[in-house]
Design an enzyme around this catalytic site. Structure first.
Site, mmCIF file in Angstrom:
data_model
loop_
_atom_site.group_PDB
_atom_site.id
_atom_site.type_symbol
_atom_site.label_atom_id
_atom_site.label_comp_id
_atom_site.label_asym_id
_atom_site.label_seq_id
_atom_site.Cartn_x
_atom_site.Cartn_y
_atom_site.Cartn_z
ATOM 1 N N GLY A 29 0.886 -1.272 0.014
ATOM 2 C CA GLY A 29 -0.060 -0.029 0.019
ATOM 3 C C GLY A 29 0.777 1.316 0.017
ATOM 4 C CE1 TYR A 171 -10.811 -1.011 6.901
ATOM 5 C CE2 TYR A 171 -11.358 -0.435 9.108
ATOM 6 C CZ TYR A 171 -10.501 -0.252 8.103
ATOM 7 O OH TYR A 171 -9.038 0.550 8.139
#
Ligand code: NAD
Length: 267
Positions: A29, A171
């Site tokens: 990321g 999540y």
């Protein structure tokens, strides 16, 4: 001859001396948000940086920026949920720079659905990237650290896994899994000189939080700032500072910890 900042780089690694010229750091990321700040901070402190991201073009751009600033860096187009792709990329990192010393797993996706509206696809996607993606990268990188009896791993979770967040059960479940994985890894690999710690961010101003705000899932920065005891949103640099410390020699007696970088929001 290939350029040192392209994904096809296969330059030999024999000249690397980790203790005098920095270490080899892999950041997933790394093309955006806090991953990008971590890449910049690693590069600024002399580490070689492998930028892994689903957005391969952005990863290459980040690597270009780091190289232009005098660092050694390389960008790789990687979906962390795809194990063969992860293995292939880390093989290229080793071929270019030598063994992996540091891994930071910042790649992640967020999703918002009321619990009964979470589809199987959405559940699987969030778990695949946030939890399995972390597993894939750690399992692929850690043999290098075992071999050299030194390693630093920082996983990124979320304060939502500490507090619970409505409409984010997929999540929060994925990030809770990351915290539990981190603690287990810390115990399993402490005898090998490898530390494994977690940062659960809260209210960090990044493209992810901005897009969540634009979609109406988060309050705006002014409103969010008022809920933070320190009175402001966090930055990628706040996360990078903590992360780089955890990856340093100075942090060698710290493992299995969940270090809140959240302005006092979760204590
Ligand atoms: N911003 C916040 O306030 C906040 C709060 C808590 C946790 N987090 C977590 O912090 C981490 C970084 O978030 P950010 O805010 O910097 O987000 P961001 O969206 O700015 O950056 C995330 C990066 O991950 C990449 N990515 C997404 N899926 C990927 C995949 N399958 N493989 C490889 N790369 C992939 C994206 O392309 C992007 O470059 C994430 O794990 C996120 O869940 C963020």
């Amino acid at each position: 001859m290939t350029s040192p900042h392209t994904r096809d780089d296969s330059a030999p690694s024999s000249t690397r001396s980790p203790h005098t010229r920095g270490r080899v750091a892999v950041v997933t990321g790394g093309a955006s948000g806090m991953g990008l700040s971590i890449c910049r901070q690693f590069a600024a402190t002399g580490h070689t940086v492998a930028v892994l991201d689903l957005d391969g073009e952005a990863a290459l751009r980040v690597a270009d920026e780091l190289v232009a600033d005098g660092a050694t860096a390389c960008g790789y187009d990687v979906d962390v949920a795809d194990r063969p792709v992860v293995d292939d990329a880390l093989g290229k990192v080793r071929a270019a720079f030598g063994s992996i010393d540091i891994l930071v797993t910042s790649a992640g996706v967020v999703a918002f659905d009321t619990f009964t509206d979470i589809s199987e696809d959405s559940w699987n996607k969030v778990l695949a990237v946030n939890l399995t993606g972390t597993f894939n990268c750690v399992q692929a990188a850690i043999p290098d650290m075992v071999e050299q009896r030194w390693g630093r791993i920082v996983t990124i979770s979320s304060s939502s896994a500490q507090r619970g967040s409505p409409r984010m059960i997929h999540y929060t479940a994925s990030k809770g899994g990351v915290i539990a994985m981190t603690k287990g890894l810390a115990r399993e690999y402490a005898p090998f000189g490898i530390t494994v710690n977690n940062i659960p961010p809260s209210a960090i101003d990044t493209p992810m939080s901005r897009s969540s705000q634009a979609a109406g899932h988060y309050a705006d920065n002014d409103t969010l700032s008022k809920s933070v005891p320190i009175g402001r949103m966090g930055t990628g640099e706040d996360i990078a500072a903590a992360c780089c410390f955890l990856c340093s020699d100075a942090a060698g007696f710290i493992t299995g910890q969940v270090l809140g970088v959240n302005g006092g929001t979760v204590i």
